[in-house]
Design a protein around this motif. Structure first.
Motif, short mmCIF file in Angstrom:
data_model
loop_
_atom_site.label_atom_id
_atom_site.label_comp_id
_atom_site.label_asym_id
_atom_site.label_seq_id
_atom_site.Cartn_x
_atom_site.Cartn_y
_atom_site.Cartn_z
N HIS A 280 -6.78 -0.39 5.83
CA HIS A 280 -7.08 0.51 6.97
C HIS A 280 -7.81 -0.27 8.07
O HIS A 280 -7.18 -0.70 9.01
CB HIS A 280 -7.88 1.77 6.58
CG HIS A 280 -7.08 2.76 5.80
ND1 HIS A 280 -6.07 3.49 6.35
CD2 HIS A 280 -7.14 3.12 4.49
CE1 HIS A 280 -5.54 4.26 5.43
NE2 HIS A 280 -6.16 4.05 4.30
N LYS B 271 -0.01 3.22 -6.03
CA LYS B 271 -1.34 3.65 -6.47
C LYS B 271 -1.27 4.99 -7.17
O LYS B 271 -0.42 5.82 -6.84
CB LYS B 271 -2.24 3.86 -5.24
CG LYS B 271 -2.44 2.62 -4.40
CD LYS B 271 -3.22 2.98 -3.12
CE LYS B 271 -3.07 1.92 -2.06
NZ LYS B 271 -3.66 0.64 -2.41
N HIS C 78 0.85 -1.20 0.00
CA HIS C 78 0.00 0.00 0.00
C HIS C 78 0.89 1.25 0.00
O HIS C 78 1.32 1.70 1.05
CB HIS C 78 -0.91 -0.02 1.25
CG HIS C 78 -1.93 1.08 1.25
ND1 HIS C 78 -3.26 0.83 1.50
CD2 HIS C 78 -1.84 2.42 1.06
CE1 HIS C 78 -3.94 1.97 1.45
NE2 HIS C 78 -3.09 2.94 1.19
N HIS D 261 1.66 5.28 -2.00
CA HIS D 261 1.25 6.35 -2.91
C HIS D 261 2.53 7.14 -3.23
O HIS D 261 2.58 8.34 -2.97
CB HIS D 261 0.26 7.30 -2.22
CG HIS D 261 -1.02 6.68 -1.71
ND1 HIS D 261 -2.24 6.99 -2.23
CD2 HIS D 261 -1.27 5.79 -0.72
CE1 HIS D 261 -3.21 6.34 -1.58
NE2 HIS D 261 -2.63 5.60 -0.65
N HIS E 214 -9.90 1.06 0.16
CA HIS E 214 -9.54 1.81 1.37
C HIS E 214 -10.86 1.86 2.13
O HIS E 214 -11.83 2.44 1.62
CB HIS E 214 -9.18 3.25 1.05
CG HIS E 214 -7.80 3.47 0.49
ND1 HIS E 214 -7.37 2.95 -0.70
CD2 HIS E 214 -6.75 4.20 0.98
CE1 HIS E 214 -6.13 3.36 -0.92
NE2 HIS E 214 -5.73 4.11 0.08
#
Ligand SMILES: [Zn+2]
Length: 322
Positions: A276, A153, A82, A84, A253
């Motif tokens: 999450h 992502k 995960h 970004h 998410h």
């Protein structure tokens, strides 16, 4: 058998081996599959032998490079599922607002949070080289800590051209960076400001983006931010069902600030993971366990957002969520 590389005499060789074909659950999660005095042989890109040093030495007739790992631990690279890492600008200034007591969703509604990064990322996409270099530097740093595979992502473009631009940057990193990279399309990260009053139109735009993502073969996963102030359950369902039809695997998410049923939706649609889960219902846990939907916990998020609400990790494990 011959091998290019032979690593022998490791005091502990961590294999992380588990149940075949399905992710680990419950007590299995604590079993790291450790082999004492272990050895490992690699030929080309494949591990061709693994076991106790005596066994592996007996099986390997000749090896190119031999590494003696006496008094050392050998373990697989970490997988960061995960991230970004491709983005413009920086949001350090928001720490001041957080310390003053403003919540993440309040900061986002005031054009901060995701929106400030979207603005800076759109500007930065004019010269992709700088974005590639910056993301590459983050990946370099991650590699020094042992991460050898990373998912990346999109989600800071929020227009067709900028989301595709981000996926192309991720593709360039995948070609050039030693970290193994898995691309995820997150066009449904937030409603961009220009669509604030036209949410249905933005959903249509994301569905169109998915067509392009599929034709250009740019992503392996589709992700949606299911949350109050982001995407509702029915909006997320529309996008995720389309992505599934396009052959993409799914991630969500969900439960970052509120539980609006994202865990239930993700499990129902056969998502690979739901990330999450600081807020999740018992029913959500049951369904995730039943469908073998992996729960990804991100404790760094409540820590830096100072919400002090962490995912119920022990409960998730006991419920059998992988
Ligand atoms: Zn995220």
């Amino acid at each position: 058998m011959i091998a290019d590389i032979l690593i022998k005499n490791a005091s502990e060789l961590v294999t992380a081996r588990g149940a075949k074909g399905s992710p680990k659950t419950k007590e299995g999660m604590a079993d790291l599959g450790i082999i004492r005095n272990g050895a490992l042989a690699i030929d080309g890109k494949e591990i061709v032998a693994v076991g106790e040093t005596d066994e592996v030495l007996a099986a390997i007739r000749r090896a190119g490079t031999v590494i003696d790992a006496t008094d050392r631990i050998v373990l697989p690279g970490f997988v960061d599922c995960h991230t970004h890492v491709v983005f413009g600008g920086s949001r350090e200034d928001e720490f001041v607002q957080k310390i003053a007591g403003r919540s993440y969703l309040e900061i986002m509604q005031g054009n901060g949070g995701i929106f400030s990064t979207v603005e800076k990322t759109r500007e930065a996409l004019a010269s992709p080289r700088a974005l590639i270099n910056r993301a590459g530097a983050f990946l370099d740093k991650m590699l020094t800590f042992g991460t050898t595979t990373a998912e990346i992502k999109t989600g800071y473009g929020l227009s067709t051209e900028s989301e595709l631009g981000l996926l192309k940057i991720i593709a360039r990193l995948k070609e050039s960076h030693p970290v193994d990279i898995v691309p995820t399309f997150l066009g449904a990260h937030a409603f961009p400001k220009e669509y604030k009053e036209r949410k249905a139109d933005y959903i249509q735009l994301v569905l169109g983006m998915l067509e392009r993502v599929k034709t250009e073969g740019l992503a392996e996963y589709c992700d949606v931010f299911v949350e109050v102030g982001a995407f509702s359950l029915s909006e997320a369902r529309t996008i995720l069902e389309k992505a599934k039809k396009q052959g993409l695997k799914l991630k969500l998410h969900a439960g970052e600030f509120n539980d609006i049923g994202g865990a239930e939706l993700g499990a129902e649609l056969g998502a690979t993971s739901i990330d999450h889960l600081d807020y999740i219902s018992d029913r959500g846990m049951e369904l995730m366990a039943e469908k073998k939907t992996i729960g990804i916990l991100l404790p760094g998020v409540p820590f830096h957002l100072m919400t002090n609400k962490y995912a119920p990790a022990r409960k998730l494990i006991e419920a059998g969520v992988p």
